[in-house]
Design an enzyme around this catalytic site. Structure first.
Site, PDB file in Angstrom:
ATOM      1  N   ASN A 159      32.469  37.772  48.285  1.00  0.00           N
ATOM      2  CA  ASN A 159      32.302  37.563  46.850  1.00  0.00           C
ATOM      3  C   ASN A 159      32.932  36.219  46.504  1.00  0.00           C
ATOM      4  O   ASN A 159      34.150  36.096  46.471  1.00  0.00           O
ATOM      5  CB  ASN A 159      32.990  38.717  46.103  1.00  0.00           C
ATOM      6  CG  ASN A 159      33.038  38.501  44.610  1.00  0.00           C
ATOM      7  OD1 ASN A 159      32.357  37.636  44.072  1.00  0.00           O
ATOM      8  ND2 ASN A 159      33.856  39.296  43.930  1.00  0.00           N
ATOM      9  N   LYS A 189      32.924  34.647  43.750  1.00  0.00           N
ATOM     10  CA  LYS A 189      33.391  34.562  42.354  1.00  0.00           C
ATOM     11  C   LYS A 189      32.930  33.239  41.735  1.00  0.00           C
ATOM     12  O   LYS A 189      31.873  32.739  42.104  1.00  0.00           O
ATOM     13  CB  LYS A 189      34.912  34.756  42.285  1.00  0.00           C
ATOM     14  CG  LYS A 189      35.348  36.004  43.059  1.00  0.00           C
ATOM     15  CD  LYS A 189      36.767  36.411  42.811  1.00  0.00           C
ATOM     16  CE  LYS A 189      37.058  37.672  43.618  1.00  0.00           C
ATOM     17  NZ  LYS A 189      38.396  38.199  43.365  1.00  0.00           N
ATOM     18  N   HIS A 227      32.729  45.006  39.400  1.00  0.00           N
ATOM     19  CA  HIS A 227      33.938  44.348  39.901  1.00  0.00           C
ATOM     20  C   HIS A 227      35.034  44.427  38.828  1.00  0.00           C
ATOM     21  O   HIS A 227      34.747  44.313  37.633  1.00  0.00           O
ATOM     22  CB  HIS A 227      33.644  42.895  40.282  1.00  0.00           C
ATOM     23  CG  HIS A 227      34.767  42.284  41.044  1.00  0.00           C
ATOM     24  ND1 HIS A 227      35.904  41.807  40.423  1.00  0.00           N
ATOM     25  CD2 HIS A 227      34.965  42.129  42.375  1.00  0.00           C
ATOM     26  CE1 HIS A 227      36.748  41.363  41.352  1.00  0.00           C
ATOM     27  NE2 HIS A 227      36.205  41.550  42.548  1.00  0.00           N
ATOM     28  N   GLU A 250      37.087  42.365  37.802  1.00  0.00           N
ATOM     29  CA  GLU A 250      37.167  41.202  36.903  1.00  0.00           C
ATOM     30  C   GLU A 250      36.111  41.316  35.795  1.00  0.00           C
ATOM     31  O   GLU A 250      36.342  40.891  34.665  1.00  0.00           O
ATOM     32  CB  GLU A 250      37.013  39.908  37.712  1.00  0.00           C
ATOM     33  CG  GLU A 250      38.271  39.639  38.528  1.00  0.00           C
ATOM     34  CD  GLU A 250      38.051  38.927  39.847  1.00  0.00           C
ATOM     35  OE1 GLU A 250      36.989  38.313  40.051  1.00  0.00           O
ATOM     36  OE2 GLU A 250      38.961  38.999  40.712  1.00  0.00           O
ATOM     37  N   GLU A 297      38.392  48.790  45.537  1.00  0.00           N
ATOM     38  CA  GLU A 297      39.236  47.603  45.402  1.00  0.00           C
ATOM     39  C   GLU A 297      40.392  47.901  44.447  1.00  0.00           C
ATOM     40  O   GLU A 297      40.225  47.790  43.228  1.00  0.00           O
ATOM     41  CB  GLU A 297      38.413  46.437  44.858  1.00  0.00           C
ATOM     42  CG  GLU A 297      37.256  46.044  45.748  1.00  0.00           C
ATOM     43  CD  GLU A 297      36.825  44.610  45.492  1.00  0.00           C
ATOM     44  OE1 GLU A 297      36.845  43.819  46.434  1.00  0.00           O
ATOM     45  OE2 GLU A 297      36.504  44.279  44.338  1.00  0.00           O
ATOM     46  N   GLY A 317      43.283  39.333  45.083  1.00  0.00           N
ATOM     47  CA  GLY A 317      43.744  37.963  44.883  1.00  0.00           C
ATOM     48  C   GLY A 317      45.260  37.835  44.805  1.00  0.00           C
ATOM     49  O   GLY A 317      45.779  36.788  44.425  1.00  0.00           O
ATOM     50  N   SER A 374      42.522  41.249  49.121  1.00  0.00           N
ATOM     51  CA  SER A 374      43.323  40.433  50.043  1.00  0.00           C
ATOM     52  C   SER A 374      43.071  40.723  51.520  1.00  0.00           C
ATOM     53  O   SER A 374      44.001  40.709  52.329  1.00  0.00           O
ATOM     54  CB  SER A 374      44.815  40.556  49.712  1.00  0.00           C
ATOM     55  OG  SER A 374      45.057  40.125  48.389  1.00  0.00           O
TER      56      SER A 374
END
Ligand code: PGA
Length: 249
Positions: free
Chosen positions: A9, A11, A94, A96, A166, A172, A212
């Protein structure tokens, strides 16, 4: 046998030129393996990436899409548009998108339906936040995310669904769930699918871990029986690291 999948991904990273460079590097260094490899560049690079990767074993995915076919939705992209540039996989849900763009389970259910109606494969993401894990609520949270967005689906639709667990606290941050934490959650997810559908279905769905994942920890995480691969953010922006993760199986 469940598919093993490594998806990158990207992003909101890589402009047109940098994206082309990364795709070429990936192609140069990619050795055929039994793992399904997917990359998800930004919208502006989907056409170029899908052209370059057309007759290769690397698939291209979008990072988001709208649920409507077309219409007055300024700034949005539909499933049909993605398919018209050779993209048949989409990442939905996701964290985010949930956190910064207010995507709810209800909205995601609509997006999932639109993707499936267009024969697209969905990588569906979900996961708990740190406060929820600290409160011991991770199973509850994950179960409700899956239930609200996916449990209306028929058993046959699930052949198009890939799940990506996730934990938000691991995305991240450099902090990864331990392989045991990932395994426990993946086993719980599979049990949840079995309770709602069947053991056969639960056994057939690939469940990826994301948060991560790096070459240094991928092998151990992927060695867990219910972990079928990874959704990779930061490390997917580097061809060598991404390849090393693919070959961690
Ligand atoms: P990360 O991102 O690997 O950079 O933690 C994972 C993701 O957001 O899918």
């Amino acid at each position: 046998m469940r598919k093993q999948i490594v998806a990158g991904n990207w992003k909101m990273n890589k402009d047109y030129v940098d994206s082309e460079i990364l795709v070429s590097k990936l192609l140069e260094t990619h050795q055929h393996s039994d793992v399904d490899v997917i990359i998800a560049p930004p919208f502006t690079n989907l056409l170029a990436a899908s052209h370059t990767l057309k007759s290769t074993s690397i698939a291209v995915a979008a990072q988001n899409m709208h649920f409507a076919e077309s219409g007055a939705y300024t700034g949005e992209i539909s499933a049909e548009m993605l398919k018209s540039v050779g993209v048949h996989t989409v990442i939905l849900g996701h964290s985010e998108r949930r956190a910064y763009f207010n995507e709810t389970d209800e909205l995601l259910a609509k997006k999932v339906d639109a993707a499936l109606a267009n024969d697209m494969r969905v990588i569906f993401c979900f996961g708990e936040e740190l406060t929820e894990r600290k409160a011991g609520k991770e199973n509850e949270v994950v179960e409700s995310q899956i239930k609200n967005a996916l449990f209306h689906l028929s058993e046959t639709s699930w052949s198009q669904i890939v799940l990506a667990y996730e934990p938000v606290w691991a995305i991240g941050t450099g902090e990864t769930a331990t392989p045991e934490q990932a395994q426990d959650m993946h086993a719980f997810i599979r049990k949840t699918l079995e309770n709602q559908y069947s053991a056969t279905l639960a056994d057939s769905v690939s469940i990826l871990y994301g948060g991560s994942v790096k070459p240094a920890n991928a092998k151990e995480i992927f060695s867990k029986p219910d972990v079928d691969g990874g959704l990779i953010g930061g490390a997917a922006l580097d061809a060598e690291m991404f390849n090393a993760i693919i070959h961690s199986f």
